[in-house]
Each structure stands twice: as structure tokens, then as C-alpha cells.
Design a protein around this motif. Structure first.
Motif, mmCIF file in Angstrom:
data_model
loop_
_atom_site.group_PDB
_atom_site.id
_atom_site.type_symbol
_atom_site.label_atom_id
_atom_site.label_comp_id
_atom_site.label_asym_id
_atom_site.label_seq_id
_atom_site.Cartn_x
_atom_site.Cartn_y
_atom_site.Cartn_z
ATOM 1 N N ARG A 1 -24.611 -25.253 -32.100
ATOM 2 C CA ARG A 1 -25.607 -25.949 -32.973
ATOM 3 C C ARG A 1 -27.339 -25.657 -32.431
ATOM 4 N N SER A 2 -27.451 -24.557 -31.376
ATOM 5 C CA SER A 2 -28.355 -23.438 -31.345
ATOM 6 C C SER A 2 -29.139 -23.510 -33.000
ATOM 7 N N GLN B 1 -34.853 -16.466 -43.398
ATOM 8 C CA GLN B 1 -32.928 -16.938 -43.279
ATOM 9 C C GLN B 1 -32.724 -17.350 -41.936
ATOM 10 N N VAL B 2 -30.978 -17.945 -41.289
ATOM 11 C CA VAL B 2 -30.605 -17.296 -40.535
ATOM 12 C C VAL B 2 -29.258 -17.580 -40.557
ATOM 13 N N ALA B 3 -28.370 -16.297 -39.980
ATOM 14 C CA ALA B 3 -26.984 -16.153 -40.586
ATOM 15 C C ALA B 3 -26.265 -16.438 -39.003
ATOM 16 N N LEU C 1 -33.364 -18.110 -30.371
ATOM 17 C CA LEU C 1 -33.892 -18.304 -31.437
ATOM 18 C C LEU C 1 -35.176 -18.888 -31.666
ATOM 19 N N SER C 2 -35.608 -19.216 -32.115
ATOM 20 C CA SER C 2 -36.954 -19.712 -31.823
ATOM 21 C C SER C 2 -38.044 -18.701 -32.094
ATOM 22 N N VAL D 1 -29.036 -12.076 -30.985
ATOM 23 C CA VAL D 1 -30.134 -12.180 -32.428
ATOM 24 C C VAL D 1 -31.162 -11.568 -32.130
ATOM 25 N N ALA D 2 -30.984 -10.660 -33.592
ATOM 26 C CA ALA D 2 -31.766 -9.191 -34.667
ATOM 27 C C ALA D 2 -32.684 -10.143 -35.431
ATOM 28 N N ASP D 3 -33.682 -9.594 -35.615
ATOM 29 C CA ASP D 3 -34.926 -10.187 -36.312
ATOM 30 C C ASP D 3 -35.547 -9.212 -37.379
#
Length: 462
Positions: free
Chosen positions: A323-324, A338-340, A364-365, A392-394
Motif C-alpha cells: 500500500r505504501s 522508479q520505485v520497485a 519511502l517519502s 529501502v535503498a535509493d
């Protein structure tokens, strides 16, 4: 001190010469120059050498040898030249060696005194009161700040540390808790403790820390105690909390009115031109942002007051993460990020579904916010050995190494975010960490400036 030392050395030299003369008189009166020999003057020569120096020691040897020769001549048993020279040379060598040893001892004493003076100056220059006690609690070392604090608190000048601390129990705002903590320290000599206490009526707050001290063999040799007044810090913290509560309340009231009027205008939006609809969208987004800020401030206040109640129920963590991710996709597309999501079948975990969703939303934000155009965010969900793990990796701007230890503090913003004018309040990670802690989990952050950031949350699975 140096003058006293010099005077003492001259006095010893005079007494040593007097001792030589008395020994000479004794040898003469007993006609024992041959029986006693030159050795009777050796102690005086050694004393002169040790206490004055190498050259005076040689001089003492010559004086002692001369007195022995004089006594031998009076007894008509004068030794030959080689015997006399050898014995006097031995006395001189003894005086010289004693002088070298004495010089080394004095140099060592001066170095030790200098080290002690520097250590004392260092201890006295700290803002913390510090003392070291033996195993029974008797004070071995104490610095000046602690002496001043003890005087201000009205502690007695005698007794063990615990006896002195317990003597001020009635002066504290919570005497029973304070007494209990002191007795716990006495019953647990091997434990380190940290406590705070407040004086009645004055509002002064002190923080104490104590820890056992061991030698290199691991044997307990005593305990170290430190005391610091944190009244200013506590007052600043109270003011900050009061400010947060006031601002949250004052913002919430007008926001309620704004939101109500926006709902009313929504029904009449068809009659407003394109410019009006654009203005309404700006107002709506700004109101939502302010509303989220108020909620964050209120949550921070609740966390600080330990008033956050979690609903303990089975939570499908995979559904929460999905959902997030779905909710962030539209913003990510606007930023061309891009979010995977890579998820596996994760067993349900005990917790509060809404708060866990808030944790993932914050991560995520941040990941999308700090990613450059064309970047990517990878979300990984796994479960292993009863531990659920969300990663969560960016590929964003990253955080400098010397700032990573502060990112979980309230209102802290990294220099990279400030320089690039990335909007934010510095509350997201502080809230995230507090919520993860309340779920019995842990959060870890790894980052490289210019390369990206990876945040890992571990939670106990059901």
C-alpha cells in the motif's frame, strides 16, 4: 617546593659530613682503622650521592677516603699507595653511582609530579564532577567541580559516597525513588547506571553516572562516579515541548476551518475557472502539508511523553508495504523516480498496522524526496529466523559520514538537504525510529554522499 627540596638536600649533606666526622672520631678513639676499614664511611658517601648528585658523591668519597687515611696514619698502619688509592677509588665510584641513581629518582619524581598535576588540572577543568572510590565506597580521587556540587547540595564531608548521597534524600523531589536507586547501586556493584534527580523547590536537575572500574586482570578495584547539572538542558527541553504543543494547537484550529471551506468549494469547483481550480489545488496541497506537519509535531510530543498507545494485533506486513509503495508511485512518477518492490511471503507480525504503515511511508517519502531525476528506489521485504526485514535503498544525494549519527534526532537536517533546498522538517526519521523501537525492532542507516542511502528496519515476526 623546589626551594624546600634544595634546603633538604643541603641539610642532608651537612648531616652526612657530620656523620663522617663522628665516624672518624669513633675510629680514632677505638684504634679500629684497620679492623673497620674504609667501609665505615661508605653509608655516608652513598647518602650524599643519592641525595645531592654524582659529583658531590665523588667528593664525599674523597672526604671519606681522606678521613680513613688520617685515622690509619694515627694508628701507624698506613697502607701502601696502591691499597689506599684502590679503596678511595671504590668509595668515589660508590658515591658516583649513588649520585646517578639519585638523579634518576629525582627526575622520575618530577615527571610523576608533573603528570599528576596535569591530570588534576584536566579533571578540575571539566564541567562534570568526577570521583573515584575503592570497593568500599571510600573516595580516592575527587575533582573541584564535584566538591563544589557536593557543597551546594549540602552533602557531608565525611563518609562513603553512598552515605553522602543518601544524606540528601529528603531534599529531592522524589525521595523514595532516589533512595531506591541508591540502594540498588549498592546492591549491584558490577553494574553501570545513569540516573537523574531534581531538587525540591529549586527545579535544579542533576544527572549522575556510575560504573565499576577494573584492572588489567579484570579484577574490580573501585567505582567511578560522575555528576552533571542539566538544569538548563531540561528547561530547554520543557520549552521546546511547550512550543511544539502550542504551535500544534494553534495550527490545528485554523487548518480545520481551511479544510472545511475547501470541502465546501469542492462542490462548486465546476463553476470556477481554470485559474480558480489551480489556486484551489495549491491551497489543498499546502493545507495537507500543514496538516501532516501538525500530526508529526503532535506525534513527537506523544512519543516524548511516552503516551503513544499501539494496537497489538496480527499485521500483514507485505500488504502494508505494498500500500505504501502504491501510494508513493504518483509522486515518484512526477519526479521521474522508479520505485520497485521485491517482496516474499512474510508471516504476520504483531504490531499496530497504522503505525507500521507510517514507518514505511516515511522511509519511502525520504527515498523519493532525496532522489535525483532518473533515480531509483528499491524496496525489499524478507523474513528469516523469526525476523521480518524491510530494506529501502535509493540512489539519491546521500548523507555525509560525520552527519549520519544525527539523522534520527528531532528537527535535524543533513547539510546536503539544506544546500539543495529539499523541503522537510527533520521529524520523519525521529518518528520512524521511535515507532520501530516501540515495536521491539531496530533501524539502521548506511549512506554514501552522492551515491545513495539504505535504511533497514528489522521487526520481530509472529
Amino acid at each position: 617546593m623546589r626551594r624546600a627540596l634544595v634546603r633538604r638536600r643541603y641539610l642532608v649533606a651537612a648531616l652526612s659530613v657530620l656523620g663522617m666526622l663522628l665516624t672518624f672520631a669513633l675510629v680514632i678513639s677505638t684504634s679500629a682503622s684497620v679492623l673497620a676499614g674504609v667501609i665505615v664511611f661508605a653509608p655516608w658517601v652513598m647518602l650524599i650521592g643519592v641525595d645531592i648528585g654524582a659529583l658531590p658523591g665523588v667528593g664525599g668519597g674523597l672526604i671519606g677516603g681522606g678521613l680513613w687515611l688520617a685515622a690509619a696514619q694515627m694508628d701507624s698502619v698506613l697502607p701502601n699507595a696502591s691499597q689506599g688509592t684502590l679503596r678511595i677509588a671504590v668509595l668515589c665510584l660508590l658515591g658516583f653511582g649513588s649520585g646517578v641513581v639519585g638523579n634518576q629518582l629525582r627526575a622520575s619524581e618530577r615527571a610523576r609530579a608533573l603528570t599528576v598535576a596535569r591530570q588534576r588540572a584536566l579533571l578540575d577543568a571539566t564541567i562534570d564532577g568526577i570521583c573515584l572510590t575503592d570497593a568500599e565506597g571510600n573516595i580516592l580521587i575527587v575533582n573541584e567541580p564535584l566538591v563544589r556540587m557536593a557543597t551546594d547540595l549540602g552533602m557531608p564531608a565525611e563518609g562513603t559516597v553512598l552515605e553522602r548521597l543518601l544524606s540528601i534524600t529528603d531534599k529531592l523531589a522524589d525521595p523514595e525513588r532516589y533512595r531506591e536507586r541508591m540502594l540498588t547501586i549498592a546492591d549491584s556493584p558490577g553494574d553501570a547506571t545513569t540516573d537523574e534527580f531534581e531538587l525540591q523547590g529549586t527545579g535544579r536537575v542533576f544527572r549522575g553516572y556510575t560504573s565499576p572500574v577494573s584492572d588489567r586482570q579484570g579484577r574490580s578495584v573501585g567505582r567511578i562516579w560522575t555528576l552533571r547539572e542539566v538544569t538548563a538542558d531540561k528547561e530547554l527541553e520543557r520549552m521546546r515541548d511547550a512550543f511544539v504543543a502550542t504551535v500544534s494547537h494553534e495550527l490545528r484550529t485554523p487548518l480545520t476551518s481551511i479544510s472545511g471551506f475547501l470541502e465546501m468549494l469542492h462542490d462548486e469547483e465546476h463553476g470556477i475557472g481554470d485559474s480558480g481550480r489551480l489556486y484551489l489545488d495549491v491551497i489543498r496541497r499546502s493545507a495537507e502539508r500543514l496538516h501532516q506537519l501538525v500530526e508529526d509535531l503532535l506525534l513527537v510530543a506523544q512519543i516524548e511523553a511516552q503516551r503513544v498507545d499501539l494496537k497489538r494485533e496480527p499485521v500483514d506486513l507485505c500488504a502494508v508495504v505494498e500500500r505504501s509503495v502504491d501510494a508513493i508511485q504518483s509522486w515518484a512518477r512526477e519526479k521521474r523516480v522508479q520505485v520497485a518492490l521485491e517482496a516474499c511471503d512474510v508471516a504476520t507480525i504483531p504490531g499496530d498496522e497504522r503505525r507500521l504503515g507510517q514507518v514505511v511511508d516515511n522511509l519511502l517519502s525520504n527515498a523519493v524526496k532525496f532522489s535525483r531525476e532518473g533515480g531509483s528506489v528499491h524496496v525489499d521485504l524478507s523474513c528469516d529466523n523469526g525476523v521480518a526485514r524491510v530494506v529501502v535503498a535509493d540512489t539519491g544525494i546521500g548523507i555525509a559520514a560525520d552527519e549520519q549519527g544525527h539523522v534520527f534526532s528531532r528537527f535535524y537536517r543533513a547539510s546536503t538537504a539544506t544546500e539543495l533546498a529539499v523541503p522537510g522538517t527533520g521529524l520523519g526519521l525521529a518518528i520512524t525510529r521511535a515507532l520501530v523501537d516501540q515495536h521491539g525492532g531496530a533501524i539502521d542507516l548506511e549512506s554514501r554522499e552522492g551515491e545513495g542511502t539504505t535504511v533497514t528496519v528489522t521487526l520481530p515476526a509472529a
